[in-house]
Design an enzyme around this catalytic site. Structure first.
Site, mmCIF file in Angstrom:
data_model
loop_
_atom_site.group_PDB
_atom_site.id
_atom_site.type_symbol
_atom_site.label_atom_id
_atom_site.label_comp_id
_atom_site.label_asym_id
_atom_site.label_seq_id
_atom_site.Cartn_x
_atom_site.Cartn_y
_atom_site.Cartn_z
ATOM 1 N N HIS A 75 80.506 8.661 75.394
ATOM 2 C CA HIS A 75 80.099 9.667 76.502
ATOM 3 C C HIS A 75 80.105 10.782 75.837
ATOM 4 C CE1 HIS A 75 84.654 10.631 75.723
ATOM 5 N NE2 HIS A 75 84.603 9.460 75.395
ATOM 6 N N ASP A 77 80.911 13.838 77.426
ATOM 7 C CA ASP A 77 81.752 14.696 78.232
ATOM 8 C C ASP A 77 83.037 14.812 77.488
ATOM 9 O OD1 ASP A 77 82.099 12.077 79.167
ATOM 10 O OD2 ASP A 77 83.537 12.612 80.733
ATOM 11 N N GLU A 142 82.956 9.833 81.594
ATOM 12 C CA GLU A 142 84.004 8.850 81.135
ATOM 13 C C GLU A 142 85.263 9.489 81.342
ATOM 14 O OE1 GLU A 142 86.400 6.485 78.284
ATOM 15 O OE2 GLU A 142 86.128 8.632 78.255
#
Length: 384
Positions: A75, A77, A142
């Site tokens: 991920h 983020d 995520e």
């Protein structure tokens, strides 16, 4: 000279990708993958105000071979920074200090993503026509609700019949030293919001009211004492924990009308979603409570038995660090729970996790190049 892994990690850390915003991370990564022969597809999902960006990148093997496929997943983020004044440097300005690289996402998990890409570059430089295929599955959803990220990509891959053989998720799994722990599964997560209904009234006239706190207390004590299961060789016993509880108006002379309580199960493969729900309802009903209960499934447990992927990764770790990695299912949930639905072997491996989600998150600079080398050795063992 700054290593390729460090340079790419710093470029990613500089992106202010607080969930669900990608902030350009996936463009940077796709820019490195396309020249290597990857077909990059962006998949966006979710409402406009919380738009999630996902990337599926696939490079076939020799003569267009679509199998076997090794997937690197992760991920882009990150969680919010928390109070900026408590950081010793800007969390989105990668900063070296005392042999460590600081920044939000340094450990969770931009360093892993950088090491994965560099590993593939190095691998393809030495093996331009590998027998197997390589893929990347990346999301910006995520650390948030995880409704429009990896789960959506997996659904799309399943619909098109895309085969996956092995997947490494770059979660920070190491504890005391790089390479000491590989996660080969995760417990399930099941949450509930319980509202116990009583009758509000004046505290001086309890006979005219029904106090939901008093009514619920024996049931809650029973739930807290339940042995849900004994776990097994791969999972610890299932646990039940209260996370929040609230009742009352704020006044000291009012019996509340309702009690609201949040709880969570972290459950092993010895229990099922249905069995846990049934046992909770049985306790509440036995105590004759008037209640409503809403359930939220965070994820089913998954387990990858020791096999080709874990053996290749353990061998790579031992070659680079001299350590024999332990297989573990401890910790919280990850996107591995979604990938495991369509991929038979899913493990997680990455840098040390002591600073993740904390102020001054960091990664040890000495771990960056070995991490890339471990991923590269795993490629050599499985798809060369």
């Amino acid at each position: 000279m700054t290593s390729s892994t460090r340079a790419l990690a710093e470029a990613l850390i500089a992106c202010r990708s607080v969930t669900p915003v990608d902030a350009g991370c996936q463009d940077i990564l796709a820019g490195r993958l396309r020249p290597l022969g990857f077909d990059c597809t962006f998949i966006e999902a979710g409402p406009a105000e919380f738009r999630v960006r996902n990337l599926w990148a696939l490079r076939p093997g020799a003569a267009g071979a679509q199998a076997p496929v090794l997937v690197f997943a992760g991920h882009t983020d990150v969680v919010p920074t928390g109070p900026l004044e408590q950081w010793h440097s800007d969390p989105f300005v990668p900063t070296e200090r005392d042999g460590k690289l600081y920044g939000r996402g340094a450990a969770d998990m931009k360093t892993s993503l950088a090491a994965m890409v560099v590993a593939v570059e190095q691998f393809l430089g030495a093996n331009p026509q590998p027998q197997g295929a390589i893929a990347f599955l990346l999301t910006s959803d995520e650390e948030g609700p995880a409704h429009d990220g990896t789960v959506r990509v997996c659904e799309a891959l399943q619909q098109r019949g895309q085969r996956l053989d092995w997947c490494i998720v770059g979660e920070p799994t190491s504890t005391e030293a790089l390479g000491d722990v590989i996660k080969n599964g995760r417990r399930g997560s099941l949450s509930g919001r319980l509202v116990v209904h009583g009758v509000q009234g004046h505290i001086a006239y309890p006979q005219l009211a029904k106090n939901p706190i008093h009514l619920a207390a024996p049931a809650l004590a029973e739930l807290a004492a339940v042995t849900w299961d004994a776990g097994n060789a791969h999972f610890p016993p299932t646990t039940w924990q209260i996370s929040n509880i609230h009742a009352g108006t704020g006044a000291t002379n009012v019996i509340p009308g309702d009690l609201t309580l949040d709880f969570n199960f972290r459950f092993s493969t010895e229990s099922t979603l249905e069995s846990l729900k049934a046992r909770v309802h049985a306790v509440l009903d036995r105590h004759a409570l008037n209640y409503t209960l809403d359930w939220t499934l965070g994820g089913e447990p998954f387990l990858t038995q020791p096999g080709a992927l874990s053996r290749a990764l353990q061998s790579a770790i031992r070659a680079e660090t001299g350590r024999m990695a332990e297989l573990s299912t401890s910790g919280g949930t990850s996107d591995g729970r979604f990938i495991a639905r369509i991929c038979p072997q899913v493990v997680e491996f990455g840098p040390r996790n002591a600073s993740i989600h904390k102020i001054d998150e960091h990664v040890d600079l000495r771990d960056l190049d070995p991490l890339a080398a471990i991923y590269r050795r795993t490629l050599e063992a499985l798809v060369a």
